[in-house]
Design a protein around this motif. Sequence first.
Motif, PDB file in Angstrom:
ATOM      1  N   VAL A   5       0.852  -1.199   0.000  1.00  0.00           N
ATOM      2  CA  VAL A   5       0.000   0.000   0.000  1.00  0.00           C
ATOM      3  C   VAL A   5       0.888   1.249   0.000  1.00  0.00           C
ATOM      4  CG1 VAL A   5      -1.705   1.313   1.344  1.00  0.00           C
ATOM      5  CG2 VAL A   5      -1.919  -1.176   1.132  1.00  0.00           C
ATOM      6  N   PHE A   6       1.934   1.208   0.810  1.00  0.00           N
ATOM      7  CA  PHE A   6       2.901   2.305   0.892  1.00  0.00           C
ATOM      8  C   PHE A   6       3.497   2.599  -0.491  1.00  0.00           C
ATOM      9  CE2 PHE A   6       7.428   3.428   1.469  1.00  0.00           C
ATOM     10  CZ  PHE A   6       7.289   4.637   2.131  1.00  0.00           C
ATOM     11  N   LEU A   7       3.968   1.552  -1.175  1.00  0.00           N
ATOM     12  CA  LEU A   7       4.572   1.724  -2.498  1.00  0.00           C
ATOM     13  C   LEU A   7       3.534   2.191  -3.517  1.00  0.00           C
ATOM     14  CD1 LEU A   7       6.942  -1.376  -2.581  1.00  0.00           C
ATOM     15  CD2 LEU A   7       7.630   1.040  -2.452  1.00  0.00           C
ATOM     16  N   ALA A   8       2.321   1.667  -3.441  1.00  0.00           N
ATOM     17  CA  ALA A   8       1.264   2.085  -4.365  1.00  0.00           C
ATOM     18  C   ALA A   8       0.949   3.574  -4.205  1.00  0.00           C
ATOM     19  CB  ALA A   8       0.004   1.246  -4.149  1.00  0.00           C
ATOM     20  N   ASP A   9       0.938   4.060  -2.973  1.00  0.00           N
ATOM     21  CA  ASP A   9       0.703   5.491  -2.726  1.00  0.00           C
ATOM     22  C   ASP A   9       1.817   6.338  -3.352  1.00  0.00           C
ATOM     23  OD1 ASP A   9      -1.614   4.951  -1.301  1.00  0.00           O
ATOM     24  OD2 ASP A   9      -0.687   5.259   0.672  1.00  0.00           O
ATOM     25  N   LEU A  10       3.057   5.872  -3.229  1.00  0.00           N
ATOM     26  CA  LEU A  10       4.187   6.616  -3.798  1.00  0.00           C
ATOM     27  C   LEU A  10       4.170   6.584  -5.323  1.00  0.00           C
ATOM     28  CD1 LEU A  10       7.039   5.662  -1.299  1.00  0.00           C
ATOM     29  CD2 LEU A  10       5.660   7.753  -1.358  1.00  0.00           C
ATOM     30  N   VAL A  11       3.749   5.467  -5.896  1.00  0.00           N
ATOM     31  CA  VAL A  11       3.600   5.374  -7.356  1.00  0.00           C
ATOM     32  C   VAL A  11       2.552   6.386  -7.811  1.00  0.00           C
ATOM     33  CG1 VAL A  11       2.688   3.913  -9.222  1.00  0.00           C
ATOM     34  CG2 VAL A  11       4.409   3.003  -7.642  1.00  0.00           C
ATOM     35  N   GLU A  12       1.432   6.433  -7.114  1.00  0.00           N
ATOM     36  CA  GLU A  12       0.357   7.370  -7.465  1.00  0.00           C
ATOM     37  C   GLU A  12       0.840   8.817  -7.386  1.00  0.00           C
ATOM     38  OE1 GLU A  12      -3.987   8.589  -5.719  1.00  0.00           O
ATOM     39  OE2 GLU A  12      -3.440   6.472  -5.652  1.00  0.00           O
ATOM     40  N   MET A  13       1.578   9.149  -6.351  1.00  0.00           N
ATOM     41  CA  MET A  13       2.114  10.513  -6.216  1.00  0.00           C
ATOM     42  C   MET A  13       3.065  10.833  -7.360  1.00  0.00           C
ATOM     43  SD  MET A  13       2.868  10.959  -2.141  1.00  0.00           S
ATOM     44  CE  MET A  13       3.195  12.714  -2.225  1.00  0.00           C
ATOM     45  N   THR A  14       3.920   9.887  -7.720  1.00  0.00           N
ATOM     46  CA  THR A  14       4.891  10.113  -8.792  1.00  0.00           C
ATOM     47  C   THR A  14       4.180  10.266 -10.131  1.00  0.00           C
ATOM     48  OG1 THR A  14       6.556   8.898  -7.540  1.00  0.00           O
ATOM     49  CG2 THR A  14       6.981   9.209  -9.889  1.00  0.00           C
ATOM     50  N   GLN A  15       3.170   9.474 -10.367  1.00  0.00           N
ATOM     51  CA  GLN A  15       2.389   9.607 -11.603  1.00  0.00           C
ATOM     52  C   GLN A  15       1.682  10.962 -11.652  1.00  0.00           C
ATOM     53  OE1 GLN A  15       0.166   5.929 -11.242  1.00  0.00           O
ATOM     54  NE2 GLN A  15       1.514   4.901 -12.709  1.00  0.00           N
ATOM     55  N   ASP A  16       1.194  11.431 -10.513  1.00  0.00           N
ATOM     56  CA  ASP A  16       0.566  12.751 -10.442  1.00  0.00           C
ATOM     57  C   ASP A  16       1.587  13.845 -10.765  1.00  0.00           C
ATOM     58  OD1 ASP A  16      -1.579  14.683  -9.708  1.00  0.00           O
ATOM     59  OD2 ASP A  16      -0.216  15.126  -8.034  1.00  0.00           O
ATOM     60  N   LEU A 129      11.962   1.936 -10.055  1.00  0.00           N
ATOM     61  CA  LEU A 129      12.553   1.555  -8.763  1.00  0.00           C
ATOM     62  C   LEU A 129      11.466   1.218  -7.739  1.00  0.00           C
ATOM     63  CD1 LEU A 129      15.472   4.133  -8.638  1.00  0.00           C
ATOM     64  CD2 LEU A 129      15.673   1.640  -8.854  1.00  0.00           C
ATOM     65  N   LEU A 130      10.372   1.946  -7.762  1.00  0.00           N
ATOM     66  CA  LEU A 130       9.257   1.628  -6.864  1.00  0.00           C
ATOM     67  C   LEU A 130       8.724   0.233  -7.156  1.00  0.00           C
ATOM     68  CD1 LEU A 130       7.508   5.102  -6.885  1.00  0.00           C
ATOM     69  CD2 LEU A 130       8.344   3.932  -4.829  1.00  0.00           C
ATOM     70  N   GLU A 131       8.679  -0.133  -8.424  1.00  0.00           N
ATOM     71  CA  GLU A 131       8.245  -1.477  -8.804  1.00  0.00           C
ATOM     72  C   GLU A 131       9.258  -2.521  -8.326  1.00  0.00           C
ATOM     73  OE1 GLU A 131       7.559  -3.934 -12.892  1.00  0.00           O
ATOM     74  OE2 GLU A 131       6.788  -1.878 -12.831  1.00  0.00           O
ATOM     75  N   GLN A 132      10.541  -2.237  -8.515  1.00  0.00           N
ATOM     76  CA  GLN A 132      11.597  -3.165  -8.094  1.00  0.00           C
ATOM     77  C   GLN A 132      11.639  -3.323  -6.578  1.00  0.00           C
ATOM     78  OE1 GLN A 132      15.357  -1.872  -9.755  1.00  0.00           O
ATOM     79  NE2 GLN A 132      14.473  -1.700 -11.805  1.00  0.00           N
ATOM     80  N   ALA A 133      11.144  -2.324  -5.864  1.00  0.00           N
ATOM     81  CA  ALA A 133      11.186  -2.356  -4.396  1.00  0.00           C
ATOM     82  C   ALA A 133      10.180  -3.341  -3.806  1.00  0.00           C
ATOM     83  CB  ALA A 133      10.959  -0.955  -3.833  1.00  0.00           C
ATOM     84  N   ASN A 134       9.220  -3.795  -4.619  1.00  0.00           N
ATOM     85  CA  ASN A 134       8.312  -4.842  -4.135  1.00  0.00           C
ATOM     86  C   ASN A 134       9.142  -6.073  -3.814  1.00  0.00           C
ATOM     87  OD1 ASN A 134       5.534  -3.991  -4.074  1.00  0.00           O
ATOM     88  ND2 ASN A 134       5.712  -3.697  -6.282  1.00  0.00           N
ATOM     89  N   GLY A 135       8.998  -6.608  -2.622  1.00  0.00           N
ATOM     90  CA  GLY A 135       9.760  -7.785  -2.224  1.00  0.00           C
ATOM     91  C   GLY A 135      11.100  -7.454  -1.594  1.00  0.00           C
ATOM     92  N   LEU A 155      15.165   2.708   3.322  1.00  0.00           N
ATOM     93  CA  LEU A 155      14.838   2.797   1.903  1.00  0.00           C
ATOM     94  C   LEU A 155      13.456   3.419   1.686  1.00  0.00           C
ATOM     95  CD1 LEU A 155      15.438   2.187  -1.078  1.00  0.00           C
ATOM     96  CD2 LEU A 155      14.655  -0.157  -0.664  1.00  0.00           C
ATOM     97  N   GLY A 156      12.480   3.004   2.444  1.00  0.00           N
ATOM     98  CA  GLY A 156      11.132   3.576   2.318  1.00  0.00           C
ATOM     99  C   GLY A 156      11.121   5.067   2.595  1.00  0.00           C
ATOM    100  N   ASP A 157      11.897   5.493   3.594  1.00  0.00           N
ATOM    101  CA  ASP A 157      11.986   6.923   3.896  1.00  0.00           C
ATOM    102  C   ASP A 157      12.680   7.677   2.766  1.00  0.00           C
ATOM    103  OD1 ASP A 157      10.630   6.934   6.361  1.00  0.00           O
ATOM    104  OD2 ASP A 157      12.442   6.324   7.437  1.00  0.00           O
ATOM    105  N   SER A 158      13.665   7.058   2.125  1.00  0.00           N
ATOM    106  CA  SER A 158      14.344   7.702   0.993  1.00  0.00           C
ATOM    107  C   SER A 158      13.365   7.959  -0.142  1.00  0.00           C
ATOM    108  CB  SER A 158      15.495   6.840   0.484  1.00  0.00           C
ATOM    109  OG  SER A 158      16.519   6.791   1.434  1.00  0.00           O
ATOM    110  N   PHE A 159      12.522   6.974  -0.437  1.00  0.00           N
ATOM    111  CA  PHE A 159      11.497   7.182  -1.454  1.00  0.00           C
ATOM    112  C   PHE A 159      10.608   8.371  -1.079  1.00  0.00           C
ATOM    113  CE2 PHE A 159      11.920   2.615  -2.924  1.00  0.00           C
ATOM    114  CZ  PHE A 159      12.148   2.895  -4.268  1.00  0.00           C
ATOM    115  N   ARG A 160      10.190   8.414   0.192  1.00  0.00           N
ATOM    116  CA  ARG A 160       9.324   9.509   0.638  1.00  0.00           C
ATOM    117  C   ARG A 160      10.020  10.855   0.504  1.00  0.00           C
ATOM    118  NH1 ARG A 160       8.201   8.572   6.403  1.00  0.00           N
ATOM    119  NH2 ARG A 160       6.768  10.312   6.244  1.00  0.00           N
TER     120      ARG A 160
END
Length: 181
Positions: A5-16, A129-135, A155-160
Amino acid sequence: MKSEVFLADLVEMTQDILTRTEKFLDLSEEALNFKQDKDKWSALECLKHLNICGAFYIAEIRNSIQKSKRSGETQFRSGWFGNFFAKSMLPDEKMKKVKTFKSMNPVKSKLDKSVLEEFRNQQNSLLELLEQANGVSLTANKTGIYVSKWIRIRLGDSFRVVIYHNLRHIIQAERAIRKTN
């Protein structure tokens, strides 16, 4: 928070962020380089700053994912400093001015629309990279931060940090453009 869910939210923000920058393509370089006054950045200066920061953080994130030896957890837990640093990047109504390191300051650069293309390419790299971060463990794996080689955040904080920082300066760039019309 659940990692997926965390990664999906970041993907959505990046797409926006990518969607918001689409309108920049139709503007002239003159409009994109317009400055309210000498102390404010133009839209292209905002993007150039993000490109400088992005080059560092995308490399750090990619390296962390490639070196990851731990499988992903189901939950991401932000670290104290990483959470503080990420939240400090979030835009708010006041958009307090933050002092920029000289090496990250784009002022007095000769800028053209290639800055916009570089930014869009970085955002696409970030989505990969967000996709690769799954797993991958977003909590156990760490990255460096620009201000110090010795400080490492999750790593999650770096994405944020990167994505919130991007959003902050995209809003700033939109304001710079809005004033030209």
